[in-house]
Design a protein around this motif. Sequence first.
Motif, PDB file in Angstrom:
ATOM      1  N   UNK A 184      32.360  88.120  24.115  1.00  0.00           N
ATOM      2  CA  UNK A 184      32.153  88.799  25.388  1.00  0.00           C
ATOM      3  C   UNK A 184      32.564  87.878  26.532  1.00  0.00           C
ATOM      4  N   UNK A 185      32.922  88.498  27.655  1.00  0.00           N
ATOM      5  CA  UNK A 185      33.259  87.729  28.841  1.00  0.00           C
ATOM      6  C   UNK A 185      32.247  88.061  29.934  1.00  0.00           C
ATOM      7  N   UNK A 186      31.036  87.657  29.717  1.00  0.00           N
ATOM      8  CA  UNK A 186      30.009  87.903  30.705  1.00  0.00           C
ATOM      9  C   UNK A 186      29.284  89.214  30.506  1.00  0.00           C
TER      10      UNK A 186
ATOM     11  N   UNK B 206      48.903  77.950  20.817  1.00  0.00           N
ATOM     12  CA  UNK B 206      49.231  76.754  21.556  1.00  0.00           C
ATOM     13  C   UNK B 206      48.004  75.861  21.660  1.00  0.00           C
ATOM     14  N   UNK B 207      48.144  74.616  21.288  1.00  0.00           N
ATOM     15  CA  UNK B 207      47.004  73.703  21.443  1.00  0.00           C
ATOM     16  C   UNK B 207      46.678  73.498  22.917  1.00  0.00           C
ATOM     17  N   UNK B 208      45.389  73.486  23.222  1.00  0.00           N
ATOM     18  CA  UNK B 208      44.957  73.246  24.591  1.00  0.00           C
ATOM     19  C   UNK B 208      45.030  74.446  25.519  1.00  0.00           C
ATOM     20  N   UNK B 209      45.628  75.553  25.060  1.00  0.00           N
ATOM     21  CA  UNK B 209      45.746  76.742  25.909  1.00  0.00           C
ATOM     22  C   UNK B 209      44.406  77.477  25.966  1.00  0.00           C
ATOM     23  N   UNK B 210      44.144  78.080  27.084  1.00  0.00           N
ATOM     24  CA  UNK B 210      42.927  78.867  27.259  1.00  0.00           C
ATOM     25  C   UNK B 210      43.294  80.328  27.085  1.00  0.00           C
ATOM     26  N   UNK B 211      42.567  81.001  26.205  1.00  0.00           N
ATOM     27  CA  UNK B 211      42.802  82.422  25.972  1.00  0.00           C
ATOM     28  C   UNK B 211      41.894  83.221  26.907  1.00  0.00           C
ATOM     29  N   UNK B 212      42.512  84.036  27.767  1.00  0.00           N
ATOM     30  CA  UNK B 212      41.767  84.804  28.752  1.00  0.00           C
ATOM     31  C   UNK B 212      41.787  86.293  28.407  1.00  0.00           C
ATOM     32  N   UNK B 213      40.779  86.983  28.867  1.00  0.00           N
ATOM     33  CA  UNK B 213      40.697  88.435  28.722  1.00  0.00           C
ATOM     34  C   UNK B 213      40.245  89.026  30.056  1.00  0.00           C
ATOM     35  N   UNK B 214      40.447  90.314  30.215  1.00  0.00           N
ATOM     36  CA  UNK B 214      40.082  90.968  31.472  1.00  0.00           C
ATOM     37  C   UNK B 214      39.212  92.183  31.206  1.00  0.00           C
ATOM     38  N   UNK B 215      38.158  92.300  32.000  1.00  0.00           N
ATOM     39  CA  UNK B 215      37.316  93.494  32.022  1.00  0.00           C
ATOM     40  C   UNK B 215      37.679  94.241  33.299  1.00  0.00           C
ATOM     41  N   UNK B 216      37.999  95.520  33.180  1.00  0.00           N
ATOM     42  CA  UNK B 216      38.326  96.341  34.346  1.00  0.00           C
ATOM     43  C   UNK B 216      37.227  97.375  34.532  1.00  0.00           C
ATOM     44  N   UNK B 217      36.670  97.415  35.734  1.00  0.00           N
ATOM     45  CA  UNK B 217      35.641  98.396  36.049  1.00  0.00           C
ATOM     46  C   UNK B 217      36.132  99.317  37.156  1.00  0.00           C
ATOM     47  N   UNK B 218      36.098 100.606  36.883  1.00  0.00           N
ATOM     48  CA  UNK B 218      36.494 101.622  37.865  1.00  0.00           C
ATOM     49  C   UNK B 218      35.634 102.863  37.622  1.00  0.00           C
TER      50      UNK B 218
ATOM     51  N   UNK C  97      37.820  91.540  36.189  1.00  0.00           N
ATOM     52  CA  UNK C  97      37.212  90.228  35.963  1.00  0.00           C
ATOM     53  C   UNK C  97      37.956  89.564  34.813  1.00  0.00           C
ATOM     54  N   UNK C  98      38.569  88.417  35.050  1.00  0.00           N
ATOM     55  CA  UNK C  98      39.329  87.721  34.022  1.00  0.00           C
ATOM     56  C   UNK C  98      38.645  86.401  33.706  1.00  0.00           C
TER      57      UNK C  98
ATOM     58  N   UNK D 206      39.141  87.061  39.883  1.00  0.00           N
ATOM     59  CA  UNK D 206      38.567  88.356  40.241  1.00  0.00           C
ATOM     60  C   UNK D 206      39.575  89.074  41.121  1.00  0.00           C
ATOM     61  N   UNK D 207      39.888  90.307  40.772  1.00  0.00           N
ATOM     62  CA  UNK D 207      40.745  91.146  41.599  1.00  0.00           C
ATOM     63  C   UNK D 207      39.959  92.393  41.970  1.00  0.00           C
ATOM     64  N   UNK D 208      39.912  92.682  43.265  1.00  0.00           N
ATOM     65  CA  UNK D 208      39.221  93.877  43.765  1.00  0.00           C
ATOM     66  C   UNK D 208      40.254  94.786  44.400  1.00  0.00           C
ATOM     67  N   UNK D 209      40.156  96.075  44.079  1.00  0.00           N
ATOM     68  CA  UNK D 209      41.041  97.082  44.658  1.00  0.00           C
ATOM     69  C   UNK D 209      40.190  98.122  45.368  1.00  0.00           C
ATOM     70  N   UNK D 210      40.606  98.482  46.573  1.00  0.00           N
ATOM     71  CA  UNK D 210      39.926  99.536  47.335  1.00  0.00           C
ATOM     72  C   UNK D 210      40.959 100.602  47.655  1.00  0.00           C
ATOM     73  N   UNK D 211      40.624 101.849  47.343  1.00  0.00           N
ATOM     74  CA  UNK D 211      41.533 102.972  47.565  1.00  0.00           C
ATOM     75  C   UNK D 211      40.918 103.941  48.559  1.00  0.00           C
TER      76      UNK D 211
END
Length: 167
Positions: free
Chosen positions: A55-57, A1-13, A46-47, A147-152
């Motif tokens: 890389x995403x950061x 798609x033109x103009x669309x931003x492609x995002x990725x997610x890094x999950x740290x646990x 982190x998305x 950013x999504x943070x989960x606490x268990x």
Amino acid sequence: MPGAVKLTTIELAKEAMKFSAGHFTIFSATERERLHGHNFSVQAHFTGELDDNGMMGDYKLYKRLLLAQCEALDEYLLLPGRSPHLRLRDQGEHIIAEFAGEQLQFPRRDVLVLPIRNVTVEELAGLICARLIDEAELPRKAPIHQLTVKVSSGPGQLGTATWRRKP
């Protein structure tokens, strides 16, 4: 798609992303849990956009910031500074927590009073998320959109908080 931003997610646990703390949940003006503790675990997602290097950061930055948040909460009795049902008084070497006619006295050095309404996984996730965004200035340091943070507090019991960059 033109103009669309492609995002990725890094999950740290990571195994080290945890803290042990005492607390009690307040259910109403007259009901609370008994004082107890948990081994809390923390996860973050982190998305953002990939850079030219694919890389995403910086993973090291993300891990370092999360570990610092866990360390800051580790081995304390956590008390909610914004609870409508709990009154806290500083008495020199002690913190007095007044709840429904009872007074609980704790050594000041063992207590962290947090800017939350209740010590729950939901509030802890929100606190850590806000600290990463506001205090650690993560959006300035990394190309994240969300950013999504989960606490268990144990298997199958977790709270989630999400921050999104404004368009």
